[in-house]
Scaffold this motif. Structure first.
Motif, mmCIF file in Angstrom:
data_model
loop_
_atom_site.group_PDB
_atom_site.id
_atom_site.type_symbol
_atom_site.label_atom_id
_atom_site.label_comp_id
_atom_site.label_asym_id
_atom_site.label_seq_id
_atom_site.Cartn_x
_atom_site.Cartn_y
_atom_site.Cartn_z
ATOM 1 N N LEU A 24 0.626 -1.022 0.190
ATOM 2 C CA LEU A 24 -0.021 -0.036 -0.326
ATOM 3 C C LEU A 24 0.743 1.436 -0.300
ATOM 4 C CD1 LEU A 24 -2.601 0.517 2.366
ATOM 5 C CD2 LEU A 24 -0.947 1.604 2.091
ATOM 6 N N ARG A 25 0.563 2.391 -0.688
ATOM 7 C CA ARG A 25 1.645 3.048 -1.302
ATOM 8 C C ARG A 25 0.919 4.336 -0.177
ATOM 9 N NH1 ARG A 25 0.230 4.273 -5.531
ATOM 10 N NH2 ARG A 25 -0.610 6.081 -5.843
ATOM 11 N N THR A 26 1.636 5.130 0.837
ATOM 12 C CA THR A 26 1.347 6.576 1.394
ATOM 13 C C THR A 26 1.604 7.713 1.146
ATOM 14 O OG1 THR A 26 3.694 6.365 2.759
ATOM 15 C CG2 THR A 26 1.976 5.089 3.618
ATOM 16 N N ARG A 27 1.018 9.243 1.570
ATOM 17 C CA ARG A 27 1.533 9.862 0.726
ATOM 18 C C ARG A 27 2.908 10.602 0.851
ATOM 19 N NH1 ARG A 27 -0.073 13.539 6.107
ATOM 20 N NH2 ARG A 27 -1.338 11.846 6.379
ATOM 21 N N ASP A 28 3.572 10.067 1.473
ATOM 22 C CA ASP A 28 4.850 10.113 0.674
ATOM 23 C C ASP A 28 5.867 9.455 0.180
ATOM 24 O OD1 ASP A 28 5.980 8.147 2.504
ATOM 25 O OD2 ASP A 28 7.810 9.454 3.612
ATOM 26 N N GLY A 29 4.869 8.275 -0.218
ATOM 27 C CA GLY A 29 5.252 6.761 -1.740
ATOM 28 C C GLY A 29 5.821 5.902 -1.201
ATOM 29 N N THR A 30 5.764 6.136 0.143
ATOM 30 C CA THR A 30 6.851 4.380 0.946
ATOM 31 C C THR A 30 5.593 3.491 1.350
ATOM 32 O OG1 THR A 30 7.923 5.493 2.835
ATOM 33 C CG2 THR A 30 7.066 4.299 3.393
ATOM 34 N N LEU A 31 6.014 1.906 0.302
ATOM 35 C CA LEU A 31 5.102 0.699 -0.222
ATOM 36 C C LEU A 31 5.143 0.757 1.521
ATOM 37 C CD1 LEU A 31 6.420 0.415 -3.274
ATOM 38 C CD2 LEU A 31 4.088 1.759 -2.820
ATOM 39 N N GLY A 58 9.206 -5.129 8.887
ATOM 40 C CA GLY A 58 8.923 -5.877 8.089
ATOM 41 C C GLY A 58 10.166 -6.206 6.903
ATOM 42 N N CYS A 59 7.874 -5.626 5.436
ATOM 43 C CA CYS A 59 8.172 -5.442 4.307
ATOM 44 C C CYS A 59 8.432 -4.586 3.736
ATOM 45 C CB CYS A 59 7.978 -6.926 3.305
ATOM 46 S SG CYS A 59 8.924 -8.638 3.531
ATOM 47 N N ILE A 91 13.122 -6.580 -1.242
ATOM 48 C CA ILE A 91 14.464 -6.171 -0.878
ATOM 49 C C ILE A 91 14.371 -4.723 -1.220
ATOM 50 C CG2 ILE A 91 16.300 -6.327 -2.560
ATOM 51 C CD1 ILE A 91 15.144 -9.017 -3.602
ATOM 52 N N ASP A 92 13.698 -4.251 -2.130
ATOM 53 C CA ASP A 92 13.983 -2.512 -1.940
ATOM 54 C C ASP A 92 13.831 -2.187 -0.807
ATOM 55 O OD1 ASP A 92 15.363 -2.454 -4.741
ATOM 56 O OD2 ASP A 92 13.555 -2.712 -5.698
ATOM 57 N N ASN A 93 13.143 -2.192 -0.316
ATOM 58 C CA ASN A 93 12.229 -1.595 1.498
ATOM 59 C C ASN A 93 12.915 -1.317 2.300
ATOM 60 O OD1 ASN A 93 9.925 -0.505 0.263
ATOM 61 N ND2 ASN A 93 8.470 -1.685 0.541
ATOM 62 N N GLN A 94 14.157 -2.187 2.343
ATOM 63 C CA GLN A 94 15.205 -2.637 2.784
ATOM 64 C C GLN A 94 16.531 -1.115 3.153
ATOM 65 O OE1 GLN A 94 14.255 -5.408 5.308
ATOM 66 N NE2 GLN A 94 12.854 -5.200 3.913
ATOM 67 N N LYS A 95 15.883 -0.311 1.886
ATOM 68 C CA LYS A 95 16.786 0.329 2.147
ATOM 69 C C LYS A 95 17.635 1.788 2.707
ATOM 70 C CE LYS A 95 16.943 0.725 -3.076
ATOM 71 N NZ LYS A 95 16.354 1.918 -4.271
ATOM 72 N N LEU A 96 16.361 1.701 3.870
ATOM 73 C CA LEU A 96 16.719 2.401 4.758
ATOM 74 C C LEU A 96 16.682 2.037 6.698
ATOM 75 C CD1 LEU A 96 13.735 5.781 3.265
ATOM 76 C CD2 LEU A 96 16.685 6.171 4.316
ATOM 77 N N LYS A 97 16.775 0.807 6.158
ATOM 78 C CA LYS A 97 16.707 0.070 7.620
ATOM 79 C C LYS A 97 17.804 1.002 8.266
ATOM 80 C CE LYS A 97 12.728 -2.129 7.435
ATOM 81 N NZ LYS A 97 12.540 -3.880 7.075
ATOM 82 N N ASP A 98 19.281 0.688 7.579
ATOM 83 C CA ASP A 98 20.113 1.239 8.985
ATOM 84 C C ASP A 98 20.087 2.787 9.592
ATOM 85 O OD1 ASP A 98 21.458 -1.247 8.163
ATOM 86 O OD2 ASP A 98 21.795 -0.145 7.238
ATOM 87 N N GLN A 99 18.810 3.070 9.081
ATOM 88 C CA GLN A 99 18.531 4.616 9.571
ATOM 89 C C GLN A 99 18.207 4.679 10.572
ATOM 90 O OE1 GLN A 99 20.383 7.443 8.685
ATOM 91 N NE2 GLN A 99 21.606 5.846 7.485
ATOM 92 N N ALA A 100 17.527 3.233 11.031
ATOM 93 C CA ALA A 100 16.882 3.395 12.733
ATOM 94 C C ALA A 100 17.363 4.124 13.300
ATOM 95 C CB ALA A 100 16.756 2.216 12.223
ATOM 96 N N PRO A 101 16.824 4.972 14.603
ATOM 97 C CA PRO A 101 17.779 5.624 16.012
ATOM 98 C C PRO A 101 17.920 4.732 16.667
ATOM 99 C CG PRO A 101 15.914 7.054 14.903
ATOM 100 C CD PRO A 101 15.499 5.654 14.267
ATOM 101 N N ASP A 102 18.901 4.855 16.873
ATOM 102 C CA ASP A 102 19.636 3.440 17.972
ATOM 103 C C ASP A 102 18.847 3.758 19.546
ATOM 104 O OD1 ASP A 102 20.216 2.388 21.076
ATOM 105 O OD2 ASP A 102 22.621 2.304 19.848
#
Length: 833
Positions: free
Chosen positions: A226-233, A289-290, A405-416
């Motif tokens: 599902l696509r949100t307003r900023d394009g996140t799936l 998740g995905c 797979i592509d949705n994992q790109k930002l995962k390393d930017q999760a804050p500590d």
């Protein structure tokens, strides 16, 4: 919070059982397929992608053009050393198409918004998106140097792209014209140039989306996006109660950071809903998740994503009435509060179960870090937030789901998360309030059905303190009971919950389907260990919808279930209450604050003692990690857990017990333990436990409260005789003067309990620990032998103030001491030993 923590195997069993129930209850082959959806192969695109059917889903979110960054002459590289990932508090994604980035001189970049005059000397594949209070970058060269420039031309932050070529700037002021100057090594090496990405727009959480950007998405049954307003799936899973062409169906959404989109094993709501005739959509939060994006605990983007999911789902042809409700216990219950505050126009109703009122009341009870459940839950969220962190998402990645797979790109930017906990031991409005539902539930304007338990071993049972703040709706229904985390699913609540959704989402007279009994039996057997639970008969048969709603709304707004566990004499501990009472408001208007004073002979009495003195105990940190049950939540939910609510050494606590009561006594609400405290240290941690001493020789646990003594300063405007509210601000911290008494007020978390004539009231004051199933306490270290003392009498009139409902009758006899759910008992000397 965590419906799974400490009980993964138990919940897994419930879900497997419900999956089997769902398969057997539905005759359609297509329905069977939903429950056991296979992940796509490398040549199979994921099904149910929420794009128009004539579009091919891609990794680039539809409607968020990214443009091309052109290189610009260098000379204005960042004047500060890049710092790595920007720290933040919480920020959501906004919805702004990125534009072509053009080259500008560094001088211009520092003073004004870049203009589209390009000096094309190179290109960058990086993509920049403006979002809700944040900007995020993907597809840059790893290690690229980055400068975020504000709309006014100021440098907001500098950093470098992570190993995946990504970066998230959080906590940004909304506005148009943010740009990023990027210095990618390949470009700089060949052209000596930088590139400018943007401008993009940052929006506020409260900015409603352009609903047209959410339209045109077709959600098929089964797994998809599902696509949100900023394009996140966002990953979703659609489960229908029957074939699409037999719809439309009333619809519910379960939304959390667990795995509601998991096509193999869903969270309970996703399976229970269809069995009761509701289409149910499981939606994974961004960064889990995905789903795309980076996870951040209840950041603004998670609330707006929930809003967007509601609006997208409501527009599906298989949804009845163009509206949806929200479903879920614990984490997906709490997420309902965060989402509903934004008032999505297509939201019909919410039913949050087992929730929190404030993050600090679970994370820092009384100002003391809960390094048991709360920290463990944070660790689980941290693990889940990494790329492929949830097992089902890694499976989809391994099987070639390109969107996942592509949705994992930002995962390393999760804050500590742990760093954030460490950085925020005190209350600050800007950090705590956005994470505390009590501060915003007044904005919720749809019908609410909320239920929970006083002794919730996970969230803690503090949620009732916010019930008086649901002022945005006149259709709010609250049920409270003794019990643990899953007692909000007990049969006396389950039936009303079904009525609520039937009336406000389905627009139908509530008539329980045959599958309801199967669902309850499965839940009972798998969670509680009892399979013969019964539902009350349908009570609106023959009424019009309007009359049924009126009858439902005529029920008392506040429903209190007493002696839960004692209602079924054949099975002590079964989740059935002994009796119930109804009230019109919370706090209960009939309650009279009533004080019992501590005495020198270890007693409690209603008059101030004429003598004065003190009772000392050793501050012993050895109990801080002790719990009252082995096996965690799963064990606590059974009918008669093997409690080990152990006594502490006599030197390590002081105990005060009333005479046997001559009349029945019903207590409902918060309570305040107002004592004079002295210590040999400058600070100390205090735990107060309320219990009942029964004439049959058992002590029954009721409730606990905690306080770090230096946090004793009160918010006088918010405090009452029954509920002390502490500021917990760093500037209000007030160390004790060793050897001198100081007054402190300890908040006992809310409770409801019926004391029968012949029982006594007892309080014990000690070091925190040995009081909960999962909670542990990061107490202050001992410096030497620390001794605390509690004063009493005319000079130091220490007391406990209890919420008494005068004249209330208890219609049932003493239940067995081991019948009470989530209230351990232990054998005692009834004379007070």
């Amino acid at each position: 919070m965590a419906f799974r923590t400490g009980a993964v195997s138990r919940i897994f069993g419930v879900l497997i059982a419900l999956s089997a129930t769902f398969i057997s209850a539905c005759e359609s082959d297509t329905v069977r397929t939903i429950v056991a959806t296979q992940p796509p192969t490398e040549t199979q695109p994921p099904t149910a992608t929420p794009m128009p059917s004539d579009e091919t889903p891609t990794a680039t979110p539809d409607g968020v053009p990214t443009g091309t960054a052109t290189a610009v002459p260098t000379g204005t590289a960042a004047t500060e050393t890049p710092t790595g990932a920007a720290t933040s508090t919480m920020v959501p994604p906004t919805t702004v198409p990125t534009s072509t980035a053009t080259a500008v001189s560094s001088e211009t970049a520092a003073t004004e918004t870049p203009t589209p005059t390009a000096i094309p000397t190179g290109t960058s594949s990086a993509q920049l998106v403006g979002s809700i209070e944040q900007v995020y970058l993907t597809d840059a060269s790893p290690g690229s140097l980055l400068e975020l420039i504000s709309p006014s031309g100021d440098v907001v932050d500098v950093g470098s792209a992570d190993a995946r070529g990504s970066y998230v700037w959080r906590d940004l002021t909304p506005g148009a014209g943010y740009t990023v100057v990027i210095d990618e090594t390949p470009i700089a090496a060949t052209s000596g140039a930088q590139a400018v990405l943007g401008p993009v727009t940052v929006t506020a959480m409260t900015d409603p989306p352009d609903l047209s950007t959410l339209e045109g998405q077709v959600l098929e049954r089964g797994y998809g996006y599902l696509r949100t307003r900023d394009g996140t799936l966002l990953a979703i899973n659609v489960v229908l109660p029957g074939p699409i062409d037999e719809g439309p169906y009333p619809a519910l959404i379960e939304y959390s950071g667990y795995d509601p989109a998991n096509p193999r094993i869903n969270q309970p709501g996703v399976l229970i809903g269809p069995l009761l005739g509701f289409a149910t959509v499981g939606v994974n939060m961004r960064g889990t998740g995905c789903s795309g994006g980076a996870f951040d605990y209840f950041e603004p983007a998670q609330s707006t994503d929930g809003y967007d999911a509601i609006e997208v789902v409501a527009r599906q042809s298989w949804v009845k009435g163009g509206k949806v409700g929200m479903i879920g216990i614990s984490y997906p219950g709490i997420s309902q509060l965060f989402t509903a505050q934004l008032q999505p126009p297509s939201l019909a109703a919410i039913a949050p179960l087992s929730v929190i009122s404030e993050t600090p009341s679970t994370l820092y009870p009384g100002g003391i870090l809960n390094n048991g459940f709360a920290v463990d839950w944070a660790a689980e969220r941290q693990r889940d937030a990494v790329a492929g962190g949830q097992g089902w998402s890694q499976t989809r990645i391994d099987d070639g789901d390109q969107i996942c797979i592509d949705n994992q790109k930002l995962k390393d930017q999760a804050p500590d998360i742990f760093q954030r906990i460490e950085d925020n031991p005190f209350y600050t409005e800007e950090v705590a309030d956005p994470l505390s539902p009590a501060t915003f539930v007044d904005k919720i304007n749809v019908p609410v059905f909320l239920a929970g338990a006083w002794q919730d071993e996970q969230t803690g049972g503090h949620f009732p303190t916010m019930l008086d703040r649901f002022t945005g709706t006149d259709k709010a229904h609250f049920t409270m009971t003794n019990g643990g985390h899953t007692d909000s699913l007990g049969p006396e609540i389950f039936g009303r919950w079904f009525e609520f959704f039937s009336l406000y989402v389905a627009d139908e007279i509530p008539v329980l389907p045959p599958a309801a009994g199967v669902v309850l039996s499965t839940l009972g057997d798998s969670i509680f260990g009892v399979s013969d639970l019964e539902l009350a008969p349908d009570r609106f048969v023959g009424m019009s919808l309007e009359d049924a709603r009126a009858a439902f709304e005529a029920d008392p707004k506040v429903r209190i279930l007493f002696d839960n566990g004692a209602g079924d004499e054949t099975t002590p501990g079964s989740p059935v209450p002994g009796f119930e009472m109804g009230f019109d408001a919370w706090p209960i208007p009939e309650v009279v604050p009533t004080a019992w004073y501590l005495t020198g002979d270890d007693g409690l009495q209603t008059d101030v003692p004429t003598d004065s003195g003190e009772k000392a105990y050793d501050y012993n940190t050895g109990y801080s990690q002790d719990v009252t049950l082995d096996g965690g939540s799963g064990a606590a939910w059974r009918t008669q857990p093997a409690w080990h609510w152990d006594f502490v050494d006599l030197d390590d606590e002081v105990v005060f017990t009333s005479d046997a009561l001559t009349e029945d006594l019903i207590l409902v609400g918060s309570a305040s333990v107002d004592v004079w405290l002295k210590s040999t240290a400058t600070d100390t941690d205090v735990q107060v436990t309320l219990s009942e001493i029964r004439p049959d020789g058992f002590e029954l646990y009721i409730q606990t409260g905690w306080l770090r003594a230096a946090r004793r300063v009160l918010n006088e405007d918010a405090s009452s005789d029954l509920r002390p509210v502490h500021t917990h601000r760093e500037e209000d911290e007030s160390p004790l003067t060793p050897g001198e008494f100081a007054p402190i007020r300890v908040e006992l978390y809310p409770f409801g309990h019926a004391f029968r004539a012949g029982s006594s009231i007892r309080i014990a004051i000690s070091t925190p620990g040995e009081s909960r199933v999962l909670w542990k306490f990061d107490v202050l270290e001992e410096v030497g032998d620390v001794v605390n003392a509690i004063g009493y009498g005319e000079t130091y009139p220490s007391k406990i103030v209890l919420p008494v409902i005068p004249g209330a009758d208890i219609p049932t006899d003493y239940p067995p001491a081991n019948a009470y759910r989530a209230q351990p008992s232990r054998s005692v000397d009834v004379t007070g030993g």
